[in-house]
Design a protein around this motif. Structure first.
Motif, short mmCIF file in Angstrom:
data_model
loop_
_atom_site.label_atom_id
_atom_site.label_comp_id
_atom_site.label_asym_id
_atom_site.label_seq_id
_atom_site.Cartn_x
_atom_site.Cartn_y
_atom_site.Cartn_z
N LEU A 60 0.42 -1.15 0.18
CA LEU A 60 0.32 0.24 -0.28
C LEU A 60 0.50 1.15 0.07
CD1 LEU A 60 -2.90 -1.14 2.11
CD2 LEU A 60 -2.86 -1.02 -0.20
N ILE A 61 1.65 1.14 0.63
CA ILE A 61 2.33 2.26 1.00
C ILE A 61 3.37 2.10 -0.61
CG2 ILE A 61 5.40 3.52 2.06
CD1 ILE A 61 4.45 1.55 4.23
N TYR A 62 4.19 1.33 -0.87
CA TYR A 62 4.46 1.60 -2.26
C TYR A 62 3.58 2.55 -3.91
CZ TYR A 62 5.93 0.69 -6.90
OH TYR A 62 6.46 -0.71 -8.54
N MET A 63 1.82 1.87 -3.35
CA MET A 63 1.54 1.98 -4.42
C MET A 63 1.11 3.69 -4.12
SD MET A 63 -1.31 -1.38 -5.22
CE MET A 63 -2.19 -0.62 -5.99
N MET A 64 0.82 4.12 -2.97
CA MET A 64 0.46 5.05 -3.13
C MET A 64 2.07 6.29 -2.78
SD MET A 64 -0.60 5.03 1.43
CE MET A 64 -0.95 7.09 1.49
N ILE A 65 2.77 6.16 -3.34
CA ILE A 65 4.18 7.07 -3.55
C ILE A 65 4.11 6.51 -4.82
CG2 ILE A 65 6.12 6.48 -3.65
CD1 ILE A 65 6.59 5.79 -0.98
N LYS A 66 4.10 5.41 -5.79
CA LYS A 66 4.17 5.54 -6.91
C LYS A 66 2.77 5.82 -7.89
CE LYS A 66 4.81 2.03 -10.90
NZ LYS A 66 5.84 3.12 -10.86
N TYR A 67 1.90 5.99 -7.46
CA TYR A 67 0.55 6.78 -7.99
C TYR A 67 0.00 8.08 -7.20
CZ TYR A 67 0.87 2.15 -10.15
OH TYR A 67 1.35 1.44 -11.39
N TYR A 68 1.06 8.19 -6.57
CA TYR A 68 0.35 9.93 -5.70
C TYR A 68 -0.10 10.87 -6.87
CZ TYR A 68 4.75 12.77 -8.19
OH TYR A 68 5.09 13.26 -9.44
N LYS A 69 0.24 10.82 -8.52
CA LYS A 69 -0.84 11.37 -9.28
C LYS A 69 -1.50 11.18 -9.16
CE LYS A 69 3.93 12.83 -12.13
NZ LYS A 69 4.24 12.61 -13.52
N LEU A 70 -2.04 10.47 -9.15
CA LEU A 70 -3.86 9.60 -9.31
C LEU A 70 -4.69 9.94 -8.06
CD1 LEU A 70 -3.32 6.50 -11.45
CD2 LEU A 70 -3.93 8.60 -12.02
N ASN A 71 -4.06 11.26 -6.41
CA ASN A 71 -4.48 11.07 -5.82
C ASN A 71 -4.28 9.66 -4.56
OD1 ASN A 71 -6.13 11.53 -3.06
ND2 ASN A 71 -7.93 12.43 -4.19
N SER A 72 -3.13 9.96 -3.70
CA SER A 72 -2.62 8.58 -2.82
C SER A 72 -3.39 8.10 -2.53
CB SER A 72 -1.82 8.94 -2.10
OG SER A 72 -0.50 9.30 -3.09
N GLY A 73 -4.55 9.11 -1.90
CA GLY A 73 -5.68 8.70 -0.56
C GLY A 73 -6.74 7.80 -1.27
N LYS A 74 -7.13 8.32 -2.44
CA LYS A 74 -7.90 7.69 -3.37
C LYS A 74 -7.66 6.55 -3.34
CE LYS A 74 -10.89 7.90 -7.12
NZ LYS A 74 -11.40 9.29 -8.31
#
Length: 215
Positions: A140-154
């Motif tokens: 989850l941490i990896y995905m939040m960092i990698k896809y922060y441009k798509l809104n990390s919280g979402k």
């Protein structure tokens, strides 16, 4: 057309989950014989034997009920037979047929029927809970960092939701179809877990690619 398909899929998933919950409430999960309340008999033949021969005997005496047959002792010259139910009469018949097959002189009265309590579902799952949680947090941490441009919280909330949904669906399907809970359950759970992450990661990659093109 796409919205209609999505609505049908959502309705189907809801129905599967409801049916699974009802099945669990009224019938519970279907556990492998190894994890159920069972009866066991164990005796030594003092010679090599074939599990297939013992299985043929138990099928005849126990009317093809599911059985678990294992070779035990150092020289594998003893056998352990596990079934949901073994009566004194069935025990005697098994011993008689084993004596006839192998020329042994076993006495059924000297062989006890042992009762083995079932294994609780949580006892199967508990050893995997902590590693599963740690791996999920890292992902989850990896995905939040990698896809922060798509809104990390979402991304975080959707990933958690999809993981939970697929696992609930899996166990609902297992409850409905009566797939046994046993040694293959955890590998199946992990396979669905990994396929879910691969599918959602691919979807996020496509969204990220589209967003970069738009920018």
């Amino acid at each position: 057309m796409k919205k209609k398909t999505n609505k049908i899929l959502i309705l189907l998933m809801i129905l599967i989950i409801i049916a699974g919950i009802l099945m669990i409430i009224f019938k519970g999960f279907n556990f492998d014989l190894k994890y159920q309340d069972t009866k066991q008999i164990e005796f030594g033949l003092d010679k090599q034997f074939s599990i297939s021969d013992i299985k043929a005997i138990t099928d005849e005496v126990l009317n093809n009920e599911p059985v678990l047959i294992r070779k035990v002792e150092v020289y594998e010259d003893a056998v352990n037979i596990t079934a949901r139910e073994i009566t004194d009469e069935q025990k005697a018949n098994i011993i008689t047929k084993v004596n006839e097959k192998y020329g042994t002189d076993l006495n059924a009265d000297e062989i006890e029927i042992a009762t083995v309590a079932h294994t609780k579902g949580r006892d199967i799952i508990i050893p995997y809970v902590v590693p599963f949680i740690i791996a999920t947090i890292i992902i989850l941490i990896y995905m939040m960092i990698k896809y922060y441009k798509l809104n990390s919280g979402k991304v975080l909330l959707k990933t958690i939701g999809i993981i939970i949904l697929t696992q609930v669906l899996l166990f609902s399907i297992m409850a409905i179809t009566r797939i046994p809970i046993g040694r293959l359950t955890i590998p199946l759970v992990l396979t669905v877990y990994m396929l879910t992450l691969v599918w959602y990661t691919t979807k996020l990659e496509n969204q990220l690619k589209t967003k970069k093109q738009e920018n």
